[in-house]
Design an enzyme around this catalytic site. Structure first.
Site, PDB file in Angstrom:
ATOM      1  N   SER A   1      -9.163  14.174  17.145  1.00 34.33           N
ATOM      2  CA  SER A   1     -10.035  15.296  16.822  1.00 34.33           C
ATOM      3  C   SER A   1     -10.361  15.335  15.337  1.00 34.33           C
ATOM      4  O   SER A   1      -9.495  15.119  14.487  1.00 34.33           O
ATOM      5  CB  SER A   1      -9.352  16.608  17.229  1.00 34.33           C
ATOM      6  OG  SER A   1     -10.287  17.659  17.346  1.00 34.33           O
ATOM      7  N   GLY A   2     -11.620  15.629  15.014  1.00 37.09           N
ATOM      8  CA  GLY A   2     -12.045  15.843  13.641  1.00 37.09           C
ATOM      9  C   GLY A   2     -12.259  17.324  13.426  1.00 37.09           C
ATOM     10  O   GLY A   2     -13.334  17.857  13.726  1.00 37.09           O
TER      11      GLY A   2
ATOM     12  N   TYR B   1     -19.035  14.337  17.835  1.00 34.07           N
ATOM     13  CA  TYR B   1     -19.569  13.231  18.638  1.00 34.07           C
ATOM     14  C   TYR B   1     -20.189  13.737  19.934  1.00 34.07           C
ATOM     15  O   TYR B   1     -19.528  14.405  20.741  1.00 34.07           O
ATOM     16  CB  TYR B   1     -18.434  12.260  18.947  1.00 34.07           C
ATOM     17  CG  TYR B   1     -18.819  11.080  19.806  1.00 34.07           C
ATOM     18  CD1 TYR B   1     -19.485   9.996  19.258  1.00 34.07           C
ATOM     19  CD2 TYR B   1     -18.491  11.039  21.155  1.00 34.07           C
ATOM     20  CE1 TYR B   1     -19.821   8.899  20.041  1.00 34.07           C
ATOM     21  CE2 TYR B   1     -18.825   9.947  21.948  1.00 34.07           C
ATOM     22  CZ  TYR B   1     -19.491   8.879  21.386  1.00 34.07           C
ATOM     23  OH  TYR B   1     -19.815   7.801  22.165  1.00 34.07           O
TER      24      TYR B   1
ATOM     25  N   SER C   1     -13.899  17.200  18.656  1.00 31.64           N
ATOM     26  CA  SER C   1     -13.811  17.737  17.296  1.00 31.64           C
ATOM     27  C   SER C   1     -14.419  19.125  17.212  1.00 31.64           C
ATOM     28  O   SER C   1     -15.151  19.553  18.106  1.00 31.64           O
ATOM     29  CB  SER C   1     -14.553  16.809  16.322  1.00 31.64           C
ATOM     30  OG  SER C   1     -14.045  15.491  16.375  1.00 31.64           O
TER      31      SER C   1
ATOM     32  N   ASN D   1     -16.612  21.115  20.028  1.00 30.84           N
ATOM     33  CA  ASN D   1     -16.679  19.870  20.801  1.00 30.84           C
ATOM     34  C   ASN D   1     -15.258  19.321  20.965  1.00 30.84           C
ATOM     35  O   ASN D   1     -14.990  18.171  20.682  1.00 30.84           O
ATOM     36  CB  ASN D   1     -17.562  18.858  20.051  1.00 30.84           C
ATOM     37  CG  ASN D   1     -17.846  17.601  20.854  1.00 30.84           C
ATOM     38  OD1 ASN D   1     -18.313  17.677  21.983  1.00 30.84           O
ATOM     39  ND2 ASN D   1     -17.571  16.438  20.281  1.00 30.84           N
TER      40      ASN D   1
END
Length: 375
Positions: A304-305, A155, A266, A227
């Site tokens: 978080s991804g 994102y 993420s 990120n």
């Protein structure tokens, strides 16, 4: 131990400050990473891999949805280069699934990655996925009669007009056509343009390791879109740098003061090797990415991804459909060096992304500070 850690942190910070104007990579600053790198210290040290970026930066000031400011892009990784339709064996792993990586259901089922991997912002995944299919149709590089591209995201809405949908098909085509072997641009480029890492500016980073086993020597490379993380967590080569460069000294991302940080963010990681590994072994490699992230301080928070994919170029006939393919497999007992290389290269790729990323101001005056090379 605290004194030793503090001294190490100061030494690393001094190295960063001394080399300020040369735009170095982390290793050039004297950061004592472990392991032997490939010639480029990049994912492109694995023969045949090509990487391309399209970077979109325009506008400034208040957010106007659909107009900007724009701070985004797309990065592509082609396992066998842009001219090949041959798949590679692959495996994937989600450390924390608050994110997206399309196409992984078929990767899990088939053990094959059938085209490029792309990384972009959260709201451009669909556009990028469709554009890859269009490009494959145009160039005749679909392995099946249909395509299920692998596209991942993080994102960038703190800096970018993410709801303006500025990544268009032509930007994906451009990244694919421009993809090449050789050095990989890092920092504020491609999908990493608007990203933040440990509340400093983040983005794209890469690194590689050369390893030797009793059965041969191999290369493993990693590319990250970083990120994620909170400032206090940041460690560089084990030193608690984030506890020295606090938010009151260096404002945390998107703020002009020392206020609280935003959520974790993420990280997407692509790992590649020329070692002849099968899909179940590549899933094991993908899992070890987690250890490299942990080396930099993250605990992979709820927001978080953290999603990873690993592939091997080692079996040229991985996708054979006209005959029973003969494939090679490095024994499981010989994989420890590759596990270690994965953790090391992931750690270094993250720090390379931060070292390369420069301070960026985006929407509404939000400012993400580059990791300081001098005070």
């Amino acid at each position: 131990m605290k004194l030793v850690a503090a001294i190490a942190a100061v030494m690393i910070l001094n190295a960063i400050m001394i080399k300020a104007d040369t735009k170095p990579r982390a290793r050039d600053l004297g950061v004592p990473f472990e392991g032997k790198t490939g010639p480029l210290n990049a994912i492109t040290d694995i023969g045949g891999i090509e990487v391309g970026h399209t970077t979109l930066i325009r506008g400034e000031g208040p957010l106007k949805v659909g107009e900007g400011p724009v701070r985004t892009g797309v990065t592509v990784i082609l396992p066998r280069g842009k001219k090949s339709a041959q798949p590679v064996f692959a495996g994937w792993f989600s450390l924390n699934g608050n994110g997206e990586m399309t196409g992984t259901t078929w990767v899990e089922e088939s053990g094959l990655l059938e085209g490029p991997v792309a990384i972009t912002n959260t709201h451009s995944v669909g556009t990028v996925r469709d554009a890859i299919i269009q490009w494959q149709v145009r160039h005749g590089t679909m392995y099946q009669d249909f395509s299920l591209p692998v596209v991942a995201e993080t994102y960038d809405g703190w800096l970018n007009d993410i709801n303006g949908f500025h990544v268009k098909p032509e930007h994906v085509f451009s990244a694919l056509e421009a993809a090449s072997a050789g050095p990989v641009e890092e920092g504020n480029v491609g999908g990493g343009t608007g990203m933040n890492c440990y509340s400093f500016k983040g983005g794209i980073g890469t690194a590689s390791r050369q390893v030797s086993t009793p059965l041969g020597s191999f290369t493993l490379g990693v590319l990250v879109q970083a990120n994620f993380g909170r400032r206090y967590q940041l460690k560089i080569a084990g030193a608690p740098v984030g506890q020295e460069l606090t938010c009151d000294k260096w404002p945390c991302r998107s703020r002009g003061d020392a206020g609280p940080e935003a959520r974790e963010g993420s990280i997407i990681v692509v790992a590649a090797t020329d070692a002849p590994l099968l899909p179940h072994q590549l899933k094991r490699i993908a899992r070890r990415v987690s250890l490299g992230i942990a080396r930099t301080g993250s605990s992979s928070g709820n927001g978080s991804g953290d999603i990873f994919i690993a592939f091997s170029t080692g079996n040229r006939d991985a996708g054979s459909t006209s005959s029973i393919p003969s494939v090679l497999m490095l024994p499981n007992a010989q994989m420890d060096a590759l596990f270690e290389a994965t953790a090391q290269a992931t750690e270094e790729a993250i720090i390379n992304a931060m070292v390369a990323a420069e301070t960026m101001t985006g929407r509404d005056g939000h400012r993400s500070i580059g990791l300081p090379h001098k005070e």
